[in-house]
Design a protein around this motif. Structure first.
Motif, PDB file in Angstrom:
ATOM      1  N   LEU A 255      30.366  47.375  28.889  1.00 18.45           N
ATOM      2  CA  LEU A 255      29.385  47.497  29.977  1.00 18.45           C
ATOM      3  C   LEU A 255      30.029  47.142  31.312  1.00 18.45           C
ATOM      4  N   LEU A 256      30.831  46.066  31.296  1.00 15.03           N
ATOM      5  CA  LEU A 256      31.464  45.627  32.544  1.00 15.03           C
ATOM      6  C   LEU A 256      32.476  46.652  33.042  1.00 15.03           C
ATOM      7  N   ASP A 257      33.198  47.273  32.101  1.00 20.04           N
ATOM      8  CA  ASP A 257      34.151  48.324  32.482  1.00 20.04           C
ATOM      9  C   ASP A 257      33.423  49.470  33.182  1.00 20.04           C
ATOM     10  N   ALA A 258      32.307  49.890  32.574  1.00 21.40           N
ATOM     11  CA  ALA A 258      31.560  51.018  33.135  1.00 21.40           C
ATOM     12  C   ALA A 258      31.013  50.648  34.514  1.00 21.40           C
ATOM     13  N   LEU A 259      30.529  49.427  34.631  1.00 23.96           N
ATOM     14  CA  LEU A 259      29.944  48.998  35.900  1.00 23.96           C
ATOM     15  C   LEU A 259      31.020  48.886  36.981  1.00 23.96           C
ATOM     16  N   ALA A 260      32.180  48.307  36.621  1.00 20.79           N
ATOM     17  CA  ALA A 260      33.267  48.177  37.596  1.00 20.79           C
ATOM     18  C   ALA A 260      33.715  49.554  38.072  1.00 20.79           C
ATOM     19  N   ALA A 261      33.809  50.510  37.142  1.00 24.01           N
ATOM     20  CA  ALA A 261      34.232  51.862  37.526  1.00 24.01           C
ATOM     21  C   ALA A 261      33.196  52.515  38.436  1.00 24.01           C
ATOM     22  N   LEU A 262      31.918  52.246  38.160  1.00 22.28           N
ATOM     23  CA  LEU A 262      30.853  52.812  39.006  1.00 22.28           C
ATOM     24  C   LEU A 262      30.958  52.253  40.431  1.00 22.28           C
TER      25      LEU A 262
ATOM     26  N   PRO B 230      28.709  33.076  30.719  1.00 23.96           N
ATOM     27  CA  PRO B 230      28.196  33.804  31.892  1.00 23.96           C
ATOM     28  C   PRO B 230      29.111  33.698  33.116  1.00 23.96           C
ATOM     29  N   GLU B 231      29.707  32.534  33.292  1.00 23.14           N
ATOM     30  CA  GLU B 231      30.583  32.325  34.443  1.00 23.14           C
ATOM     31  C   GLU B 231      31.802  33.261  34.381  1.00 23.14           C
ATOM     32  N   VAL B 232      32.347  33.405  33.176  1.00 21.89           N
ATOM     33  CA  VAL B 232      33.531  34.250  32.981  1.00 21.89           C
ATOM     34  C   VAL B 232      33.156  35.726  33.133  1.00 21.89           C
ATOM     35  N   VAL B 233      32.012  36.083  32.564  1.00 23.73           N
ATOM     36  CA  VAL B 233      31.557  37.474  32.592  1.00 23.73           C
ATOM     37  C   VAL B 233      31.449  38.003  34.017  1.00 23.73           C
ATOM     38  N   CYS B 234      30.842  37.223  34.902  1.00 25.86           N
ATOM     39  CA  CYS B 234      30.617  37.747  36.249  1.00 25.86           C
ATOM     40  C   CYS B 234      31.933  37.780  37.040  1.00 25.86           C
ATOM     41  N   GLU B 235      32.857  36.839  36.727  1.00 24.80           N
ATOM     42  CA  GLU B 235      34.173  36.897  37.360  1.00 24.80           C
ATOM     43  C   GLU B 235      34.906  38.161  36.917  1.00 24.80           C
ATOM     44  N   GLU B 236      34.691  38.484  35.635  1.00 27.96           N
ATOM     45  CA  GLU B 236      35.441  39.582  35.051  1.00 27.96           C
ATOM     46  C   GLU B 236      35.124  40.927  35.687  1.00 27.96           C
ATOM     47  N   VAL B 237      33.866  41.131  36.040  1.00 27.19           N
ATOM     48  CA  VAL B 237      33.515  42.416  36.624  1.00 27.19           C
ATOM     49  C   VAL B 237      34.247  42.568  37.964  1.00 27.19           C
ATOM     50  N   VAL B 238      34.389  41.458  38.680  1.00 28.23           N
ATOM     51  CA  VAL B 238      35.102  41.487  39.958  1.00 28.23           C
ATOM     52  C   VAL B 238      36.586  41.781  39.735  1.00 28.23           C
TER      53      VAL B 238
ATOM     54  N   ARG C 272      38.000  43.314  37.159  1.00 32.51           N
ATOM     55  CA  ARG C 272      38.196  44.696  36.715  1.00 32.51           C
ATOM     56  C   ARG C 272      38.103  45.650  37.892  1.00 32.51           C
ATOM     57  N   TYR C 273      37.150  45.374  38.750  1.00 34.17           N
ATOM     58  CA  TYR C 273      37.001  46.195  39.954  1.00 34.17           C
ATOM     59  C   TYR C 273      38.284  46.126  40.785  1.00 34.17           C
ATOM     60  N   GLU C 274      38.776  44.916  41.031  1.00 38.01           N
ATOM     61  CA  GLU C 274      39.960  44.733  41.889  1.00 38.01           C
ATOM     62  C   GLU C 274      41.176  45.462  41.319  1.00 38.01           C
ATOM     63  N   ARG C 275      41.357  45.360  39.986  1.00 39.81           N
ATOM     64  CA  ARG C 275      42.495  46.026  39.350  1.00 39.81           C
ATOM     65  C   ARG C 275      42.430  47.537  39.552  1.00 39.81           C
ATOM     66  N   LEU C 276      41.253  48.089  39.316  1.00 35.06           N
ATOM     67  CA  LEU C 276      41.085  49.531  39.433  1.00 35.06           C
ATOM     68  C   LEU C 276      41.230  49.974  40.891  1.00 35.06           C
ATOM     69  N   TRP C 277      40.644  49.219  41.783  1.00 41.71           N
ATOM     70  CA  TRP C 277      40.726  49.547  43.211  1.00 41.71           C
ATOM     71  C   TRP C 277      42.181  49.550  43.673  1.00 41.71           C
ATOM     72  N   HIS C 278      42.932  48.546  43.239  1.00 40.64           N
ATOM     73  CA  HIS C 278      44.336  48.446  43.611  1.00 40.64           C
ATOM     74  C   HIS C 278      45.109  49.653  43.083  1.00 40.64           C
ATOM     75  N   GLU C 279      44.926  49.961  41.822  1.00 38.97           N
ATOM     76  CA  GLU C 279      45.652  51.080  41.219  1.00 38.97           C
ATOM     77  C   GLU C 279      45.396  52.375  41.986  1.00 38.97           C
ATOM     78  N   ILE C 280      44.192  52.537  42.487  1.00 42.03           N
ATOM     79  CA  ILE C 280      43.829  53.772  43.169  1.00 42.03           C
ATOM     80  C   ILE C 280      44.318  53.814  44.602  1.00 42.03           C
ATOM     81  N   THR C 281      44.355  52.671  45.249  1.00 45.45           N
ATOM     82  CA  THR C 281      44.574  52.713  46.697  1.00 45.45           C
ATOM     83  C   THR C 281      45.901  52.141  47.186  1.00 45.45           C
ATOM     84  N   TYR C 282      46.698  51.500  46.324  1.00 45.80           N
ATOM     85  CA  TYR C 282      47.862  50.797  46.869  1.00 45.80           C
ATOM     86  C   TYR C 282      48.898  51.755  47.465  1.00 45.80           C
ATOM     87  N   GLU C 283      49.557  51.284  48.503  1.00 46.81           N
ATOM     88  CA  GLU C 283      50.616  52.078  49.128  1.00 46.81           C
ATOM     89  C   GLU C 283      51.913  51.748  48.428  1.00 46.81           C
TER      90      GLU C 283
END
Ligand SMILES: Nc1ncnc2c1ncn2[C@@H]1O[C@H](COP(=O)(O)OP(=O)(O)OP(=O)(O)O)[C@@H](O)[C@H]1O
Ligand SMILES: [Mg+2]
Length: 403
Positions: free
Chosen positions: A127-134, A213-221, A223-234
């Protein structure tokens, strides 16, 4: 009563608009699982479709309608707005709130309907993967959500993973692009909401004990950061290292993102600074659609394309279009037709096919040889599919409501 709509269905006029949504007679309603919400939301059947009706203030309904239409124009995964009904009043002339109508997203489930007893770590992780990608997709298009949460997202099965759709755009805003500050703010909102939702699940005894719960909400962030970096890094590359760029584009395609162009600028030491311009997610979805006309989620499309590519190699067909057509009529359609009508409501055809080829692979692994499609289909129908609940929003099919 006043209707603003892209689709004029006269049946809309016959609905009991002078009654508050909460009191509508059951004959108009369909019971389907729904997420937690502040507003009254009901599913209504009109002709062969099911729609979600949400009662809210006129200004909010109109804003959300416009935003959902804008998201649809850029092909964003969200529910589709159909109409706003305003200026309602009761028989006695008392004003009633407006109604935003969206098309019910078929085969979608709110996250609470995705698990029956406890939410297990693997499910949560998907679920977190799907949400981060969204959220990444959203931010790439310049959309600020402002209220990202599990409840404001709908999930569809996607070949072992999930595909996430935005359902509640009330707080959103579409910009040309987002600053890092805006992205950070949106993520912080997501973090806080998801923390709250995980705590709620925990309090209700629905969260697997190993999930914090504390770990779960950190994780979505993260996952988002990793994906964002992969897509946008110079990336700085040597003049002759063209394959580095090609490798990067292939990796992005693998992640499901399409690259429209690559921006390059030279830097002092003779190297180049490279930045791909990612246009959209849905690389495999689009390739499958182009070749076969089938509309599937990203991971389903990837699985179906693998099968198609293998078929093409085995049958020695060089022409991609021709191979796709033969695969569709000789492989895909017979498999889907082999499913008896009463079982077809359980999963949509693309997901069914993806699960069957997965099942065939498992059986073949166990047997140490290729068991063949016919056997795999029979075994899947008899041992797997019959045990699944129905997931289609079918007219007249009653699914327990979670409210
Ligand atoms: N088009 C749709 N297809 C399927 N389900 C829908 C649709 N629209 C709404 N729902 C269901 O209704 C629920 C509530 O909708 P929504 O989040 O828009 O209401 P809300 O009152 O604005 O929520 P909030 O309390 O977050 O403001 C969703 O979680 C979803 O389960
Ligand atoms: Mg909501």
């Amino acid at each position: 009563m006043r209707i603003t709509s892209a689709l004029v269905d006269p049946a809309l006029l016959d609905l009991p608009w002078s009654t508050p949504l909460e009191e509508w007679p059951a004959q108009h309603l369909v019971a389907l699982p729904q997420g937690i919400s502040r507003h009254i939301v009901r599913f209504v059947r009109l002709g062969e479709y099911v729609y979600a009706f949400k009662e809210t203030r006129e200004r909010i309904a109109e804003r959300e309608y416009d935003l959902l239409r804008a998201l649809e124009r850029i092909d964003f995964p969200s529910v589709e707005a159909v109409a706003v009904v305003a200026d309602r009043q009761t028989e006695d002339g008392e004003p009633l709130e407006s109604v935003l109508i969206t098309r019910h997203l078929q085969f979608s489930l709110p996250y609470r309907a995705l698990f029956s007893h406890t939410l297990r770590p693997e499910t949560m992780s998907r679920l977190l993967d799907a949400l981060a990608a969204l959220i990444v997709r959203m931010h790439l298009t310049g959309f600020f959500w402002g209220d990202c949460s599990l409840s404001n997202t709908l999930f569809r099965r996607d070949a072992g993973a999930f595909a996430a759709y935005l359902v509640d755009a009330e707080t959103g805003a579409l910009h040309n692009s987002l600053s890092n500050g805006q992205r950070g703010e949106d993520l912080e909102i997501a973090r806080v909401n998801i923390f709250g939702e995980a705590l709620d699940l925990q309090a209700a005894g629905l969260l697997h004990e190993s999930i914090d719960p504390e770990v779960v909400c950190e994780e979505v962030v993260q996952r988002y950061e990793r994906l964002w970096h992969e897509i946008t890094y110079e990336q700085a590359i040597e003049r002759e290292a063209r394959h580095d760029i090609e490798g990067r584009i292939r990796r992005l395609n693998e992640l499901g993102f399409d690259v429209a162009e690559v921006a390059m600028s030279s830097i002092d030491d003779g190297r180049y600074l490279v930045r791909p311009k990612v246009v959209d997610a849905g690389y495999h979805t689009r390739r499958l659609l182009r070749l076969t006309g089938l509309d599937a989620e990203e991971n389903q499309a990837r699985k179906l394309l693998n099968d198609l590519d293998a078929y093409r190699a085995e049958s020695d067909l060089t022409d991609e279009q021709q191979a796709a057509h033969r695969w569709l009529t000789e492989v895909f359609e017979p498999v889907v037709r082999a499913v008896p009508a009463h079982l077809r409501r359980k999963l949509e055809p693309q997901e069914l096919f993806a699960q069957i080829i997965e099942h065939k692979w498992l059986l073949s692994e166990q047997a140490g040889r290729d068991v063949g499609m016919r056997h795999a289909v029979q075994s899947y129908l008899a041992d797997v599919l019959v045990h699944r609940p129905d997931e289609q929003a079918v007219l007249g099919v009653e699914v327990p409501s979670l409210n």
